[in-house]
Design a protein around this motif. Sequence first.
Motif, PDB file in Angstrom:
ATOM      1  N   VAL A 100       0.842  -1.210   0.000  1.00 17.22           N
ATOM      2  CA  VAL A 100       0.000   0.000   0.000  1.00 17.22           C
ATOM      3  C   VAL A 100       0.868   1.249   0.000  1.00 17.22           C
ATOM      4  O   VAL A 100       0.648   2.187  -0.776  1.00 17.22           O
ATOM      5  CB  VAL A 100      -0.946  -0.016   1.208  1.00 17.22           C
ATOM      6  CG1 VAL A 100      -1.667   1.328   1.337  1.00 17.22           C
ATOM      7  CG2 VAL A 100      -1.965  -1.140   1.070  1.00 17.22           C
ATOM      8  N   GLY A 101       1.868   1.273   0.869  1.00 17.95           N
ATOM      9  CA  GLY A 101       2.731   2.451   0.960  1.00 17.95           C
ATOM     10  C   GLY A 101       3.548   2.675  -0.293  1.00 17.95           C
ATOM     11  O   GLY A 101       3.650   3.810  -0.790  1.00 17.95           O
TER      12      GLY A 101
ATOM     13  N   THR B  87       1.413   3.949  -3.040  1.00 16.94           N
ATOM     14  CA  THR B  87       1.095   5.365  -2.852  1.00 16.94           C
ATOM     15  C   THR B  87       2.222   6.247  -3.369  1.00 16.94           C
ATOM     16  O   THR B  87       1.992   7.246  -4.067  1.00 16.94           O
ATOM     17  CB  THR B  87       0.847   5.649  -1.363  1.00 16.94           C
ATOM     18  OG1 THR B  87      -0.233   4.828  -0.895  1.00 16.94           O
ATOM     19  CG2 THR B  87       0.504   7.108  -1.137  1.00 16.94           C
TER      20      THR B  87
ATOM     21  N   VAL C  73      -3.963   8.600  -2.149  1.00 17.70           N
ATOM     22  CA  VAL C  73      -4.635   8.129  -0.939  1.00 17.70           C
ATOM     23  C   VAL C  73      -5.965   7.468  -1.282  1.00 17.70           C
ATOM     24  O   VAL C  73      -6.347   6.447  -0.693  1.00 17.70           O
ATOM     25  CB  VAL C  73      -4.835   9.298   0.035  1.00 17.70           C
ATOM     26  CG1 VAL C  73      -5.678   8.872   1.239  1.00 17.70           C
ATOM     27  CG2 VAL C  73      -3.485   9.814   0.516  1.00 17.70           C
TER      28      VAL C  73
ATOM     29  N   ALA D 245      -5.285   4.029  -2.626  1.00 19.84           N
ATOM     30  CA  ALA D 245      -4.844   3.146  -1.546  1.00 19.84           C
ATOM     31  C   ALA D 245      -6.019   2.716  -0.682  1.00 19.84           C
ATOM     32  O   ALA D 245      -6.135   1.539  -0.298  1.00 19.84           O
ATOM     33  CB  ALA D 245      -3.792   3.854  -0.693  1.00 19.84           C
TER      34      ALA D 245
ATOM     35  N   THR E  70      -7.388  -1.111  -0.392  1.00 20.61           N
ATOM     36  CA  THR E  70      -7.447  -1.725   0.940  1.00 20.61           C
ATOM     37  C   THR E  70      -8.838  -2.289   1.220  1.00 20.61           C
ATOM     38  O   THR E  70      -8.984  -3.399   1.753  1.00 20.61           O
ATOM     39  CB  THR E  70      -7.075  -0.690   2.012  1.00 20.61           C
ATOM     40  OG1 THR E  70      -5.746  -0.210   1.753  1.00 20.61           O
ATOM     41  CG2 THR E  70      -7.136  -1.297   3.396  1.00 20.61           C
TER      42      THR E  70
ATOM     43  N   ALA F 250      -0.616   4.492   3.625  1.00 20.88           N
ATOM     44  CA  ALA F 250      -0.745   5.439   2.512  1.00 20.88           C
ATOM     45  C   ALA F 250      -0.319   6.839   2.947  1.00 20.88           C
ATOM     46  O   ALA F 250       0.366   7.559   2.203  1.00 20.88           O
ATOM     47  CB  ALA F 250      -2.179   5.448   1.998  1.00 20.88           C
TER      48      ALA F 250
END
Length: 512
Positions: free
Chosen positions: A178-179, A182, A206, A209, A213, A349
Amino acid sequence: MRGFPVFPTSSSFLPAFSAYRADIAASLVVFLVALPLCVGVAVASGVPAELGLITGIVGGVLVGTLPGSSLQVSGPAAGLTVLVFEAVQRYGADALGVLVLGAGAVQVALGVLRLGRWFRAVSVAVVQGMLAGIGLVLMAGQVYVLAGADMPAAIAGKLAGLGGLLTGADVSAQALAVGAGTVAVLVLWPRWRRAARVLPAPLVAVGLAAGATALFALPVARVRVSGLLDAVRPPGGEDWALFVDLGFVGTVLAFALIASAESLFSAAAVDRMHAGRRTDYDKELIAQGAGNTVCGALGALPMTAVIVRSAANVGAGARTKASRVLHGVWLLLFVVALPGALEVIPVAALAGVLVHAGFKLVPLRALARLWRGHRGEAVVLVATAVTVVATSLFEGVLAGLLLAVAKTAWDVSHVQVEVTEGDPSRARGGRLLVRVTGNATFLRLPKLLDALDALPADRPVELDLSGLRHTDHACAAELAGWTALREARQAAAGGGPPGEDGQRTATLNSTT
């Protein structure tokens, strides 16, 4: 006709409507940029997300109406994240309000005393080095959050633990995906210029993300929201007792000075982006101080003028202060109407947004230009950044300022020694005319004495100091001593060969 009011035609309303339409559109763009940044800065600072939103609201609704700058936007800044986090860890979240309120009062006092313009005298290399150090510390911390790992408290532990993240130990694969996704969107989205004009990269990153999620039901941490009013923490009576602690007072001053410098340098940058009214630095400092005073009274994060939001405001076509005021209104309406929408945002994120923001604080291009043209300034920048990372923000800035002053003193201390023959027809024994020009300070004293000591011992010398623009006490004393010593040596040697006019072998001619 006289006596009858003249009503404006429909065409006279067009410029005003056009300006308002541009400001409304710009305010929406700034709101979309500010929303994830306000939340992300708060989470990274170790406080509830609502406190970042409160600061963004105050920065728009209050500071946006005050005189100073016309188009720059204020709110919680990534540049203060490290300092806020350290203060919260040391004094507790409840002390944040009185700390920010004190910093705001200092800013107002500086503005009233008309000291805002003096912040422009701070070396740009020091400010860039400060921001670079902040960016490095911010990335070193947020990369742990991005990877879903536990973040060490001290910067030394953060740097030492980066190897474990690279090897995959203590890393959540879902949070890392996820990070990293982003960050990838933040880097790639602005290249699609048409789309980036409509939707800013932080919001898209964001939003994607959060969607991914939710779609894949990823087991990652999300933002927690309790309510705007519940997050308000006015300073209590016991909080004011912290002012007896010199360390706390130093933190207040650091907040005030760093926030002021960042805001006024941002104002200078924003002024170069548009052709409208220029910033009144003293009034802008008062406005920032008023905003921080209110934020402190609410227990929220400190604010600065933020270049990312300000550039978005100018780039979106804003013309008046209405755009920055409206962006605060949109933040308020969003938090009141849709507070639960924030809880779908994964923390990884937001960490990705801040890692990207921290990287942008490191002025790699500016450093390369300085190294090519002004290596001394590049050294100041790097030294400031390294000291910030190795020690603290306050000590790093102080070290950078001292190094910049020392560099300036060295640069202006240029001294030249020119030696000419008094009478070219006399090859031996003629008087030497020694002319010293420039600025004679203790920094250049070794070079000056080396040049004088290299003069032939058997020649009379006339030392002309009229070309010196400045001579400090150390140089004046040494020059007088050198002249007296040379005369004494000539006298001990029997007077030596006489000069052209029978004068002493070493004379001092100075009008300085």
